[in-house]
Design an enzyme around this catalytic site. Structure first.
Site, mmCIF file in Angstrom:
data_model
loop_
_atom_site.group_PDB
_atom_site.id
_atom_site.type_symbol
_atom_site.label_atom_id
_atom_site.label_comp_id
_atom_site.label_asym_id
_atom_site.label_seq_id
_atom_site.Cartn_x
_atom_site.Cartn_y
_atom_site.Cartn_z
ATOM 1 N N ASP A 218 0.856 -1.191 0.000
ATOM 2 C CA ASP A 218 0.000 0.000 0.000
ATOM 3 C C ASP A 218 0.887 1.234 0.000
ATOM 4 O O ASP A 218 1.771 1.378 0.859
ATOM 5 C CB ASP A 218 -0.893 0.025 1.248
ATOM 6 C CG ASP A 218 -2.035 -0.985 1.150
ATOM 7 O OD1 ASP A 218 -2.022 -1.789 0.206
ATOM 8 O OD2 ASP A 218 -2.912 -0.963 2.030
ATOM 9 N N HIS B 230 -6.574 2.371 -4.858
ATOM 10 C CA HIS B 230 -6.581 2.610 -3.413
ATOM 11 C C HIS B 230 -7.254 3.951 -3.102
ATOM 12 O O HIS B 230 -6.963 4.557 -2.079
ATOM 13 C CB HIS B 230 -5.149 2.573 -2.882
ATOM 14 C CG HIS B 230 -5.014 2.278 -1.419
ATOM 15 N ND1 HIS B 230 -5.789 1.353 -0.763
ATOM 16 C CD2 HIS B 230 -4.164 2.784 -0.485
ATOM 17 C CE1 HIS B 230 -5.434 1.302 0.501
ATOM 18 N NE2 HIS B 230 -4.466 2.157 0.719
ATOM 19 N N HIS C 213 -7.706 8.580 -0.048
ATOM 20 C CA HIS C 213 -7.438 7.714 1.108
ATOM 21 C C HIS C 213 -8.435 7.958 2.238
ATOM 22 O O HIS C 213 -8.104 7.932 3.418
ATOM 23 C CB HIS C 213 -5.999 7.909 1.614
ATOM 24 C CG HIS C 213 -5.418 6.693 2.283
ATOM 25 N ND1 HIS C 213 -5.276 6.583 3.642
ATOM 26 C CD2 HIS C 213 -4.940 5.532 1.747
ATOM 27 C CE1 HIS C 213 -4.728 5.415 3.939
ATOM 28 N NE2 HIS C 213 -4.507 4.747 2.809
ATOM 29 N N HIS D 11 4.155 -2.236 3.762
ATOM 30 C CA HIS D 11 4.257 -0.816 3.446
ATOM 31 C C HIS D 11 5.685 -0.487 3.003
ATOM 32 O O HIS D 11 6.636 -0.763 3.742
ATOM 33 C CB HIS D 11 3.861 0.041 4.656
ATOM 34 C CG HIS D 11 2.398 -0.037 4.979
ATOM 35 N ND1 HIS D 11 1.874 -1.018 5.788
ATOM 36 C CD2 HIS D 11 1.340 0.720 4.567
ATOM 37 C CE1 HIS D 11 0.567 -0.857 5.891
ATOM 38 N NE2 HIS D 11 0.215 0.186 5.154
#
Length: 432
Positions: free
Chosen positions: A246, A298, A302, A398
């Site tokens: 991500d 994504h 956010h 991450h």
């Protein structure tokens, strides 16, 4: 023997003798015994491309059974930069010459280079702007102004349009190129009819029970519940691991270093990006696709998406998804594969249903750890990855964590030794 037969026999014998004598004459007079003999390599009559440097095919000279190429003088008015027919004379000490004829011609087709891609996607109602082209000819030089473009692009109508680029030089040599322009529906124009109140909109953040003894684990929602909304948190019960990252554009990131490691091991991963990262790193996006990685949605900002899963905010919900799609297509020239992950794993049943209505498959994860902490070391990252792997595991990682970057090569190699392969999440739930 009759007189007639004798005449025939004598005639045949005479012919044979004549041939023998002729052969001897040729051998004597053309083998360089009494005077020099010059023989040319290659053809005596040739065509030569204009502006191409002349390459002498060669020759041989013999006299009295000795080679004397140094005695040959070569003279010509050949001009390879000008059309015409020329002679090249090969003379032994100024006499006993042999001639080669060379015709300077233009038989090479020009070359067309298209600016931009040969396959382009644009959105409906946009203005089509020709990216351009360059046509070059060996003789005529830049002939771009002579290119004829056939075909039109109607941006008011969705479809694929073919453009043909044709150019001809002064000698009649032709070249052509093709471009295909797909006029696509603008995803940001999409309106979703709201009919989702019957679905629970209680927001939950995704959580998991970490795998113990490498057994498949449970999570916030079971597989059957998720599957009815085309959502998944774990793959099939086989030796495969799905690496997912991500990235929302952190100030510090090791994503490019991680990708270098993946590429070096011929491993593909899934990258869930927010819009800003796709927009700001176009070359990197194209590199990822070329290496076989999967770029997934994504959202734009956010956000916690259940907060937008209301009738009065449904347009904003949809915009979070479709703005990403449009930017992705503008950057890569390709349509988005409809793969999604909720920011922070914050979801509700209603938001799952809306994503399904938008044609998406949603992916959570079956393993994660506090890897977005800036002080996580390589050993901490590697230990967590190794202690909790299991069949069909989807790893959430991450790239802002240096520990992940330093550990990823060791983890890949260890898993491959255990017989695991690495896959992309889009194979989960694909029906293949």
């Amino acid at each position: 023997m009759s007189k007639k037969c004798k005449i025939i026999v004598y005639s045949i014998a005479a012919s044979i003798i004549a041939l023998i004598v002729l052969g001897l004459v040729k051998l004597i007079f053309f083998s360089g015994i009494f005077w020099p003999m010059i023989s040319l390599k290659g053809d005596e009559t040739m065509k030569w491309q204009i502006h191409e440097a002349w390459k002498e095919p060669g020759y041989e000279a013999q006299f009295r059974f000795q080679d004397h190429p140094e005695a040959v003088d070569v003279s010509t008015t050949l001009n390879v930069d000008r059309f015409g027919t020329y002679e090249i004379r090969y003379c032994y000490e100024g006499k006993h010459c042999k001639v080669r004829t060379v015709e300077v011609v233009d038989e090479k087709a020009p070359f067309i280079t298209l600016e931009g891609d040969s396959e382009i996607r644009i959105f409906e109602n946009e203005t089509w702007q020709e990216p351009g082209y360059l046509a070059v000819d060996d003789h005529d030089k830049d002939i771009s102004d002579q290119v004829k473009v056939k075909g039109e692009v109607d941006t008011d109508k969705i479809g694929t349009y073919k453009l043909s680029y044709v150019v001809e030089d002064q000698s009649g040599n032709k070249a052509s190129a093709m471009r295909y322009v797909e006029v696509c529906e603008d995803p940001t124009r999409m309106k979703l009819h709201y009919q989702f109140d019957e679905y629970d909109n209680t927001m939950e953040e995704w959580w998991i029970h970490k795998s113990e003894d490498h057994k498949r684990n449970t999570a916030a929602k079971d597989r059957d519940f998720l599957a009815q909304y085309d959502a998944y948190y774990i793959g099939e019960d086989e030796k495969v691991i799905y690496l997912t990252f991500d990235e929302g554009g952190n100030n510090e990131t090791y994503i490019k270093e991680i990708v270098d490691v993946l590429n070096a091991h011929d491993v593909q991963a899934t990258f869930f990006f927010t819009l800003n990262y796709v927009r700001d790193h176009p070359d990197f996006m194209r590199e990822l696709l070329n290496e076989g990685h999967l770029i997934a949605n994504h959202t734009y900002h956010h956000y916690d998406m259940p907060l937008l899963a209301q009738e009065e905010t449904i347009d904003r919900f949809v915009s979070e998804i479709t703005e990403f799609e449009k930017t992705y297509m503008q950057v890569t020239g390709k349509k988005t594969e409809k793969i999604f992950r909720f920011p922070k794993g914050a979801m509700s049943e209603r938001s799952l249903k809306i994503m399904q209505a938008l044609g998406y498959r949603t992916y959570f994860w079956s393993h994660a750890f506090y890897d977005y902490g800036p002080t996580i070391s390589k050993q901490e990252a590697l230990t967590s990855m190794m202690e909790h792997y299991h069949n069909g595991a989807i790893y959430l990682l991450h790239p802002s964590n240096k520990g992940n970057y330093l550990a990823i090569a060791d983890f890949i190699e260890a898993m491959q030794e255990e017989g695991y392969r690495f896959g992309l999440v889009n194979e989960i739930g694909s029906g293949n």
